[in-house]
Design an enzyme around this catalytic site. Structure first.
Site, PDB file in Angstrom:
ATOM      1  N   VAL A   1      -9.528   3.412  -5.056  1.00  0.00           N
ATOM      2  CA  VAL A   1      -9.147   3.970  -3.744  1.00  0.00           C
ATOM      3  C   VAL A   1      -8.090   5.063  -3.929  1.00  0.00           C
ATOM      4  CG1 VAL A   1      -9.710   1.825  -2.544  1.00  0.00           C
ATOM      5  CG2 VAL A   1      -7.381   2.138  -3.423  1.00  0.00           C
ATOM      6  N   ASP A   2      -7.849   5.457  -5.207  1.00  0.00           N
ATOM      7  CA  ASP A   2      -6.708   6.343  -5.493  1.00  0.00           C
ATOM      8  C   ASP A   2      -7.014   7.832  -5.321  1.00  0.00           C
ATOM      9  OD1 ASP A   2      -7.204   5.446  -8.996  1.00  0.00           O
ATOM     10  OD2 ASP A   2      -8.158   7.050  -7.853  1.00  0.00           O
TER      11      ASP A   2
ATOM     12  N   ALA B   1     -10.839   5.022 -21.536  1.00  0.00           N
ATOM     13  CA  ALA B   1     -11.729   6.017 -20.930  1.00  0.00           C
ATOM     14  C   ALA B   1     -11.243   7.448 -21.168  1.00  0.00           C
ATOM     15  CB  ALA B   1     -11.824   5.739 -19.430  1.00  0.00           C
TER      16      ALA B   1
ATOM     17  N   GLY C   1     -14.293   1.236 -17.111  1.00  0.00           N
ATOM     18  CA  GLY C   1     -13.002   0.717 -16.652  1.00  0.00           C
ATOM     19  C   GLY C   1     -13.101  -0.307 -15.553  1.00  0.00           C
TER      20      GLY C   1
ATOM     21  N   CYS D   1      -6.972   2.794  12.763  1.00  0.00           N
ATOM     22  CA  CYS D   1      -6.515   1.737  13.670  1.00  0.00           C
ATOM     23  C   CYS D   1      -7.496   0.577  13.594  1.00  0.00           C
ATOM     24  CB  CYS D   1      -6.446   2.269  15.101  1.00  0.00           C
ATOM     25  SG  CYS D   1      -6.215   0.961  16.326  1.00  0.00           S
TER      26      CYS D   1
ATOM     27  N   HIS E   1     -15.003   0.969  -2.008  1.00  0.00           N
ATOM     28  CA  HIS E   1     -13.923   0.149  -1.434  1.00  0.00           C
ATOM     29  C   HIS E   1     -12.966   0.975  -0.577  1.00  0.00           C
ATOM     30  CE1 HIS E   1     -14.653  -2.933  -4.893  1.00  0.00           C
ATOM     31  NE2 HIS E   1     -15.560  -3.015  -3.936  1.00  0.00           N
TER      32      HIS E   1
ATOM     33  N   TYR F   1       0.837  -1.215   0.000  1.00  0.00           N
ATOM     34  CA  TYR F   1       0.000   0.000   0.000  1.00  0.00           C
ATOM     35  C   TYR F   1       0.866   1.256   0.000  1.00  0.00           C
ATOM     36  CZ  TYR F   1      -4.254  -2.655   0.167  1.00  0.00           C
ATOM     37  OH  TYR F   1      -5.269  -3.493  -0.190  1.00  0.00           O
TER      38      TYR F   1
HETATM   39  C1  BV8 Z   1     -17.857  -8.722   0.752  1.00  0.00           C
HETATM   40  C2  BV8 Z   1      -9.845  -2.315  -2.244  1.00  0.00           C
HETATM   41  C3  BV8 Z   1     -19.188  -9.679   2.454  1.00  0.00           C
HETATM   42  C4  BV8 Z   1      -8.501  -2.706  -1.786  1.00  0.00           C
HETATM   43  C5  BV8 Z   1     -10.920  -4.167  -3.429  1.00  0.00           C
HETATM   44  C6  BV8 Z   1     -20.893 -12.287  -4.093  1.00  0.00           C
HETATM   45  C7  BV8 Z   1     -21.480 -11.374  -3.224  1.00  0.00           C
HETATM   46  C8  BV8 Z   1     -20.736 -10.745  -2.247  1.00  0.00           C
HETATM   47  C9  BV8 Z   1     -19.357 -11.025  -2.135  1.00  0.00           C
HETATM   48  C10 BV8 Z   1     -18.775 -11.929  -2.993  1.00  0.00           C
HETATM   49  C11 BV8 Z   1     -19.532 -12.553  -3.961  1.00  0.00           C
HETATM   50  N1  BV8 Z   1     -18.707 -13.386  -4.651  1.00  0.00           N
HETATM   51  C12 BV8 Z   1     -17.461 -13.291  -4.165  1.00  0.00           C
HETATM   52  C13 BV8 Z   1     -17.477 -12.432  -3.145  1.00  0.00           C
HETATM   53  C14 BV8 Z   1     -16.305 -12.077  -2.361  1.00  0.00           C
HETATM   54  C15 BV8 Z   1     -15.525 -10.910  -2.933  1.00  0.00           C
HETATM   55  C16 BV8 Z   1     -15.415 -10.910  -4.424  1.00  0.00           C
HETATM   56  O1  BV8 Z   1     -16.172 -10.235  -5.101  1.00  0.00           O
HETATM   57  N2  BV8 Z   1     -14.443 -11.641  -4.939  1.00  0.00           N
HETATM   58  C17 BV8 Z   1     -14.229 -11.630  -6.375  1.00  0.00           C
HETATM   59  C18 BV8 Z   1     -12.717 -11.654  -6.649  1.00  0.00           C
HETATM   60  C19 BV8 Z   1     -14.918 -12.847  -6.949  1.00  0.00           C
HETATM   61  N3  BV8 Z   1     -16.098  -9.683  -2.464  1.00  0.00           N
HETATM   62  C20 BV8 Z   1     -15.713  -9.213  -1.267  1.00  0.00           C
HETATM   63  O2  BV8 Z   1     -14.974  -9.809  -0.505  1.00  0.00           O
HETATM   64  C21 BV8 Z   1     -16.279  -7.875  -0.838  1.00  0.00           C
HETATM   65  N4  BV8 Z   1     -16.772  -7.993   0.495  1.00  0.00           N
HETATM   66  O3  BV8 Z   1     -18.518  -9.220  -0.077  1.00  0.00           O
HETATM   67  O4  BV8 Z   1     -18.103  -8.844   2.095  1.00  0.00           O
HETATM   68  C22 BV8 Z   1     -19.405  -9.462   3.899  1.00  0.00           C
HETATM   69  C23 BV8 Z   1     -20.621  -8.934   4.309  1.00  0.00           C
HETATM   70  C24 BV8 Z   1     -20.840  -8.775   5.672  1.00  0.00           C
HETATM   71  C25 BV8 Z   1     -19.846  -9.111   6.607  1.00  0.00           C
HETATM   72  C26 BV8 Z   1     -18.620  -9.617   6.163  1.00  0.00           C
HETATM   73  C27 BV8 Z   1     -18.397  -9.803   4.811  1.00  0.00           C
HETATM   74  C28 BV8 Z   1     -15.189  -6.826  -0.792  1.00  0.00           C
HETATM   75  C29 BV8 Z   1     -14.630  -6.573  -2.157  1.00  0.00           C
HETATM   76  C30 BV8 Z   1     -13.684  -5.350  -2.123  1.00  0.00           C
HETATM   77  C31 BV8 Z   1     -12.255  -5.809  -2.233  1.00  0.00           C
HETATM   78  N5  BV8 Z   1     -11.381  -4.641  -2.328  1.00  0.00           N
HETATM   79  N6  BV8 Z   1     -10.180  -3.066  -3.464  1.00  0.00           N
HETATM   80  C32 BV8 Z   1      -7.453  -2.315  -2.767  1.00  0.00           C
HETATM   81  O5  BV8 Z   1      -7.719  -1.551  -3.711  1.00  0.00           O
HETATM   82  O6  BV8 Z   1      -6.314  -2.767  -2.541  1.00  0.00           O
HETATM   83  S1  BV8 Z   1     -11.323  -4.925  -4.880  1.00  0.00           S
HETATM   84  C33 BV8 Z   1     -10.399  -4.412  -6.196  1.00  0.00           C
HETATM   85  O7  BV8 Z   1     -11.073  -4.962  -7.343  1.00  0.00           O
HETATM   86  C34 BV8 Z   1     -10.352  -2.923  -6.472  1.00  0.00           C
HETATM   87  O8  BV8 Z   1     -11.245  -2.153  -5.713  1.00  0.00           O
HETATM   88  C35 BV8 Z   1     -10.801  -2.879  -7.924  1.00  0.00           C
HETATM   89  O9  BV8 Z   1     -11.304  -1.688  -8.298  1.00  0.00           O
HETATM   90  C36 BV8 Z   1     -11.844  -3.921  -7.849  1.00  0.00           C
HETATM   91  C37 BV8 Z   1     -12.537  -4.354  -9.093  1.00  0.00           C
HETATM   92  O10 BV8 Z   1     -11.616  -4.466 -10.074  1.00  0.00           O
HETATM   93  P1  BV8 Z   1     -11.745  -3.421 -11.288  1.00  0.00           P
HETATM   94  O11 BV8 Z   1     -11.818  -2.051 -10.728  1.00  0.00           O
HETATM   95  O12 BV8 Z   1     -12.837  -3.854 -12.160  1.00  0.00           O
HETATM   96  O13 BV8 Z   1     -10.334  -3.564 -11.910  1.00  0.00           O
HETATM   97  P2  BV8 Z   1      -9.828  -4.721 -12.873  1.00  0.00           P
HETATM   98  O14 BV8 Z   1      -8.342  -4.625 -12.937  1.00  0.00           O
HETATM   99  O15 BV8 Z   1     -10.475  -6.021 -12.467  1.00  0.00           O
HETATM  100  O16 BV8 Z   1     -10.435  -4.327 -14.298  1.00  0.00           O
HETATM  101  C38 BV8 Z   1      -9.957  -3.159 -14.943  1.00  0.00           C
HETATM  102  C39 BV8 Z   1     -10.765  -3.032 -16.216  1.00  0.00           C
HETATM  103  O17 BV8 Z   1     -10.375  -1.833 -16.847  1.00  0.00           O
HETATM  104  C40 BV8 Z   1     -10.504  -4.156 -17.205  1.00  0.00           C
HETATM  105  O18 BV8 Z   1     -11.745  -4.653 -17.664  1.00  0.00           O
HETATM  106  C41 BV8 Z   1      -9.735  -3.474 -18.352  1.00  0.00           C
HETATM  107  O19 BV8 Z   1     -10.111  -3.985 -19.614  1.00  0.00           O
HETATM  108  C42 BV8 Z   1     -10.215  -2.054 -18.228  1.00  0.00           C
HETATM  109  N7  BV8 Z   1      -9.279  -1.042 -18.700  1.00  0.00           N
HETATM  110  C43 BV8 Z   1      -7.930  -1.092 -18.748  1.00  0.00           C
HETATM  111  N8  BV8 Z   1      -7.450   0.085 -19.242  1.00  0.00           N
HETATM  112  C44 BV8 Z   1      -8.530   0.881 -19.470  1.00  0.00           C
HETATM  113  C45 BV8 Z   1      -9.698   0.176 -19.124  1.00  0.00           C
HETATM  114  N9  BV8 Z   1     -10.929   0.698 -19.240  1.00  0.00           N
HETATM  115  C46 BV8 Z   1     -11.026   1.955 -19.711  1.00  0.00           C
HETATM  116  N10 BV8 Z   1      -9.953   2.711 -20.052  1.00  0.00           N
HETATM  117  C47 BV8 Z   1      -8.708   2.197 -19.958  1.00  0.00           C
HETATM  118  N11 BV8 Z   1      -7.647   2.953 -20.318  1.00  0.00           N
HETATM  119 ZN    ZN Z   2      -6.192   2.352  18.179  1.00  0.00          ZN
END
Ligand code: BV8
Ligand code: ZN
Length: 275
Positions: free
Chosen positions: A126-127, A256, A212, A150, A142, A90
Site C-alpha cells: 500500500v506504499d 529483490a 517479496g 470516509c 490491498h 497508519y
Molecule cells: C478477505 C493492507 C473475505 C493493510 C493487508 C482464505 C480465503 C480468503 C480469506 C482468508 C482465507 N484464509 C484466511 C483469510 C482471511 C485473511 C487472511 O488471509 N488471513 C491470513 C493472515 C491467514 N484474508 C482477508 O481477510 C482478506 N479479506 O478475505 O475478505 C470477504 C469477502 C467478502 C466479504 C467480506 C469478506 C483481506 C486481506 C488483506 C489484509 N490487508 N494489508 C495494511 O497494509 O496495513 S495484508 C498485509 O499482508 C499486507 O498487505 C502485506 O503485503 C500482506 C501479505 O504479506 P506480505 O506482503 O507477504 O509480507 P510479509 O511480511 O508476510 O512477507 C514479506 C516477505 O518478504 C517474506 O517472505 C520475506 O522473506 C521477504 N523479504 C524480506 N526482505 C526481502 C524479501 N523479499 C525480497 N527482497 C527482500 N529484500
Molecule cells: Zn462521510
C-alpha cells in the site's frame, strides 16, 4: 518444465552467489519460456519495499507485526475499538512510505514492463513505491496508504491532507462519519475489479514472478496457485522460501533489489534476437 497442474518435485534454486553482482543464469528450460513469453505477471509483497527501509509484516528484523498482532491494528474492529492507535500506526507508516525511495527492485519491474508484450504488476503493498518507480499500471489488491476515505459516505481525499488535519485521530467527515486509510483490512473484501483483473491475468500468463511475499494472505496468495494451475512458469524472488515456494520453477534466494535487476538483464538476454 513441469506440465500444468502437476506440482514440481521442487524448484530449481540458484545458490546464493558470493557476490550479488554476478549475472543471473536461468536454467535452460526457463530460458526457453522467458524467450517466448508474451504475458507476464509480477506479484509483489512487503519484501520488495524492505530495501527501501520499510519494515515487512512477518519477515525477520524489525517487522511491523512483531510489535503488534495483525488483529490489533489492520481490522475494522480494531479501528472501531482503538481509532487513535490504528490511525497513529497508519500515520507512522505513511510518514515512512513518504520518506522512502523506490529501490532498484521497484525500478527493474518498471523497466520489465517494456520487455514483454503484456505485463501486469499486482501488489499487496500500500506504499505507492511501484508508482513512484515509474510502473505504468499497478493493481493494488490491498488498497493504498496514499488515500483516505470516509467509512460512512465513501468521500475520498489524499491521506496527506487527512493527516495534516489530524495526525492523532481520524478526522471527521461532514456527513458525520470519519476518515480511514483506503487500505483493505483483514475481514474486508478486496476491491472487486482489481481482484478479478489480477485473477484473469494470472490465469493466462506465461510467466509469473512472486517477489517479496510470504504468500500467507488470501485471496492474494492464491494468484500463485492460479498461475501455476494454468501452466505458467513461476519464479520466486525471496531470501526465504515462501509458503508456496514448492510451486516455483525457480527460487532466487536474493534480496529483490539485487535479484530483479539481474533477472531483468537475464530476460533481455534471452529475448535478444540471435545475432
Ligand atoms: C478477505 C493492507 C473475505 C493493510 C493487508 C482464505 C480465503 C480468503 C480469506 C482468508 C482465507 N484464509 C484466511 C483469510 C482471511 C485473511 C487472511 O488471509 N488471513 C491470513 C493472515 C491467514 N484474508 C482477508 O481477510 C482478506 N479479506 O478475505 O475478505 C470477504 C469477502 C467478502 C466479504 C467480506 C469478506 C483481506 C486481506 C488483506 C489484509 N490487508 N494489508 C495494511 O497494509 O496495513 S495484508 C498485509 O499482508 C499486507 O498487505 C502485506 O503485503 C500482506 C501479505 O504479506 P506480505 O506482503 O507477504 O509480507 P510479509 O511480511 O508476510 O512477507 C514479506 C516477505 O518478504 C517474506 O517472505 C520475506 O522473506 C521477504 N523479504 C524480506 N526482505 C526481502 C524479501 N523479499 C525480497 N527482497 C527482500 N529484500
Ligand atoms: Zn462521510
Amino acid at each position: 518444465m513441469h506440465p500444468p497442474g502437476r506440482r514440481p518435485t521442487g524448484p530449481a534454486e540458484l545458490s546464493p552467489p558470493m557476490s550479488t553482482a554476478e549475472p543471473l543464469r536461468l536454467p535452460s528450460a526457463l530460458r526457453a519460456r522467458v524467450a517466448t513469453a508474451r504475458r507476464v505477471v509480477a506479484f509483489t509483497g512487503a519484501g520488495i519495499s524492505q530495501e527501501s527501509g520499510l519494515a515487512t509484516f512477518r519477515g525477520g528484523g524489525e517487522s511491523l507485526w512483531e510489535r503488534f498482532r495483525p488483529e490489533e491494528l489492520a481490522t475494522p474492529q480494531a479501528f472501531h475499538a482503538h481509532p487513535r492507535r490504528v490511525w497513529g500506526w497508519y500515520a507512522w507508516r505513511h510518514r515512512a512510505a513518504d520518506a522512502a525511495e523506490p529501490n532498484p527492485g521497484h525500478r527493474a519491474l518498471a523497466r520489465m514492463a517494456a520487455v514483454f508484450p503484456f505485463f501486469t504488476l499486482v501488489t499487496q503493498n500500500v506504499d505507492g513505491l511501484h508508482q513512484r518507480a515509474g510502473s505504468p499500471e499497478v493493481l493494488e489488491l490491498h488498497g493504498t496508504l496514499t488515500r483516505a476515505h470516509c467509512g460512512r459516505c465513501g468521500a475520498a481525499r489524499p491521506m496527506a491532507s487527512a493527516l495534516a488535519e489530524s495526525a492523532e485521530e481520524p478526522p471527521p467527515c461532514p456527513c458525520g462519519g470519519r476518515f480511514r486509510p483506503a487500505v483493505v483490512w483483514f475481514g474486508e473484501p478486496l476491491p472487486g475489479g482489481v481482484l478479478e483483473r489480477a485473477v484473469a491475468e494470472s490465469s493466462r500468463c506465461d510467466l509469473f514472478l512472486a517477489v517479496g511475499t510470504s504468500a500467507t494472505v488470501y485471496p492474494a496468495a492464491g494468484l500463485i496457485e492460479v498461475a501455476r494451475g494454468a501452466g505458467a512458469a513461476v519464479i520466486e524472488v525471496n531470501p526465504e522460501a515462501s509458503a508456496l515456494a514448492s510451486l516455483a520453477d525457480l527460487c532466487v534466494p536474493r534480496p529483490a533489489g539485487h535479484a530483479l535487476p539481474a533477472l531483468l538483464e537475464a530476460m533481455e538476454r534471452c529475448r535478444k534476437p540471435a545475432s
